[in-house]
Enzyme design. Structure first.
Site, short mmCIF file in Angstrom:
data_model
loop_
_atom_site.label_atom_id
_atom_site.label_comp_id
_atom_site.label_asym_id
_atom_site.label_seq_id
_atom_site.Cartn_x
_atom_site.Cartn_y
_atom_site.Cartn_z
N GLN A 35 -44.10 -9.16 -31.28
CA GLN A 35 -45.07 -9.03 -30.83
C GLN A 35 -46.59 -10.02 -31.32
O GLN A 35 -46.33 -9.95 -32.70
CB GLN A 35 -45.68 -7.55 -30.38
CG GLN A 35 -44.52 -7.35 -29.59
CD GLN A 35 -45.23 -5.49 -28.64
OE1 GLN A 35 -45.79 -4.99 -28.76
NE2 GLN A 35 -43.93 -4.86 -29.72
N1 LIG Z 1 -29.47 -12.06 -20.51
C1 LIG Z 1 -29.47 -11.89 -21.67
N2 LIG Z 1 -30.44 -10.88 -22.14
C2 LIG Z 1 -30.41 -10.98 -23.40
C3 LIG Z 1 -30.38 -11.96 -24.48
N3 LIG Z 1 -31.02 -11.18 -25.86
C4 LIG Z 1 -31.52 -10.16 -25.65
N4 LIG Z 1 -31.57 -9.81 -24.49
C5 LIG Z 1 -33.08 -8.87 -23.46
O1 LIG Z 1 -33.96 -9.51 -23.29
C6 LIG Z 1 -34.88 -8.29 -23.86
C7 LIG Z 1 -35.52 -8.22 -25.45
O2 LIG Z 1 -34.36 -8.19 -26.61
P1 LIG Z 1 -34.58 -8.10 -27.68
O3 LIG Z 1 -33.85 -7.87 -28.98
O4 LIG Z 1 -34.70 -6.06 -27.61
O5 LIG Z 1 -36.01 -9.11 -28.24
P2 LIG Z 1 -36.58 -8.73 -29.59
O6 LIG Z 1 -36.61 -10.69 -29.75
O7 LIG Z 1 -35.85 -7.95 -30.93
O8 LIG Z 1 -37.97 -8.90 -29.03
P3 LIG Z 1 -39.76 -7.87 -30.13
O9 LIG Z 1 -38.52 -6.71 -31.07
O10 LIG Z 1 -39.76 -7.66 -29.17
O11 LIG Z 1 -39.52 -9.12 -30.90
C8 LIG Z 1 -33.71 -7.11 -23.40
O12 LIG Z 1 -34.59 -6.28 -22.24
C9 LIG Z 1 -32.31 -7.69 -23.92
O13 LIG Z 1 -31.49 -6.90 -23.45
C10 LIG Z 1 -29.07 -12.39 -24.36
O14 LIG Z 1 -28.64 -13.03 -24.89
N5 LIG Z 1 -29.05 -12.43 -22.53
#
Ligand SMILES: Nc1nc2c(ncn2[C@@H]2O[C@H](COP(=O)(O)OP(=O)(O)OP(=O)(O)O)[C@@H](O)[C@H]2O)c(=O)[nH]1
Ligand SMILES: [Mg+2]
Length: 185
Positions: free
Chosen positions: A72
């Site tokens: 974020q």
């Molecule tokens: N369809 C799909 N959804 C995904 C994939 N990877 C992550 N998501 C979705 O995207 C959203 C964010 O995923 P996170 O892994 O929490 O993202 P992050 O990069 O860690 O986000 P921050 O912790 O806020 O920096 C979630 O709702 C997941 O379920 C993917 O490969 N395919």
């Protein structure tokens, strides 16, 4: 186990590496790490990361200490606190979020300029490829993020999905190859 014991446990041996996972919020960093750590079934419940997660991922005889840092906007100023002694960067991009490709490229440029990350390999995960028609291809993302202009380090872009697991291992194998960590499974 106390915190100090835990940190000592992260000390590197010949077959260990410290990997940073960075990228914008919602790009799928935590889900990618969970999938790599064999916790794929949990990705539907993942919440935005407020600080960081560390997991040790064993691949063959190699132990990867993987640091997943929250993406974020308010957390990005803290990213440089984690840069020192990193062996490789994994930069995750949400391939479906075209409106934020420019922002993703800007943040990648900034981090690649940091001297603590000089020369280390950078793997870009073009994530969410399981969403057909909407997801941009790895080639398109490489172009928009101007990856071909990266100098002084090896880089590679890998199409992947943290949801299905597609492409994640291939990306990690590229990193291991660049670090000369032969994975003898
Ligand atoms: N369809 C799909 N959804 C995904 C994939 N990877 C992550 N998501 C979705 O995207 C959203 C964010 O995923 P996170 O892994 O929490 O993202 P992050 O990069 O860690 O986000 P921050 O912790 O806020 O920096 C979630 O709702 C997941 O379920 C993917 O490969 N395919
Ligand atoms: Mg996260």
């Amino acid at each position: 186990m106390g915190l100090l014991d835990f940190i000592r446990g992260l000390r590197k041996s010949d077959k260990e590496a410290r990997i940073l996972i960075l990228g914008l919020d919602n790009s799928g960093k935590t889900c990618s790490l969970k999938c790599l750590a064999g916790e794929k079934e949990e990705i539907s419940t993942v919440m935005p990361t407020q600080g960081f997660n560390i997991k040790s991922v064993q691949t063959g005889n190699v132990k990867l200490n993987v640091w997943d840092i929250g993406g974020q906007k308010a957390i990005r100023p803290y990213w440089p606190n984690y840069y020192k002694n990193a062996d490789a960067i994994i930069y995750v991009v949400d391939s479906t979020d075209r409106n934020r490709f420019e922002e993703a490229g800007f943040e990648l440029d900034c981090l690649l300029k940091d001297e603590n990350l000089d020369g280390i390999p950078c793997l870009v995960f073009a994530n969410k490829q399981d969403i057909p028609l909407i997801a941009a291809s790895a080639a398109e993302i490489a172009k928009v993020l101007n990856l071909h202009a990266i100098k002084g380090r090896d880089w590679h872009i890998q199409a992947c999905s943290a949801k299905t697991g597609q492409g994640l291992d291939e990306g990690i194998q590229w990193v291991l190859g660049k670090l000369d960590l032969v994975d003898s499974k």
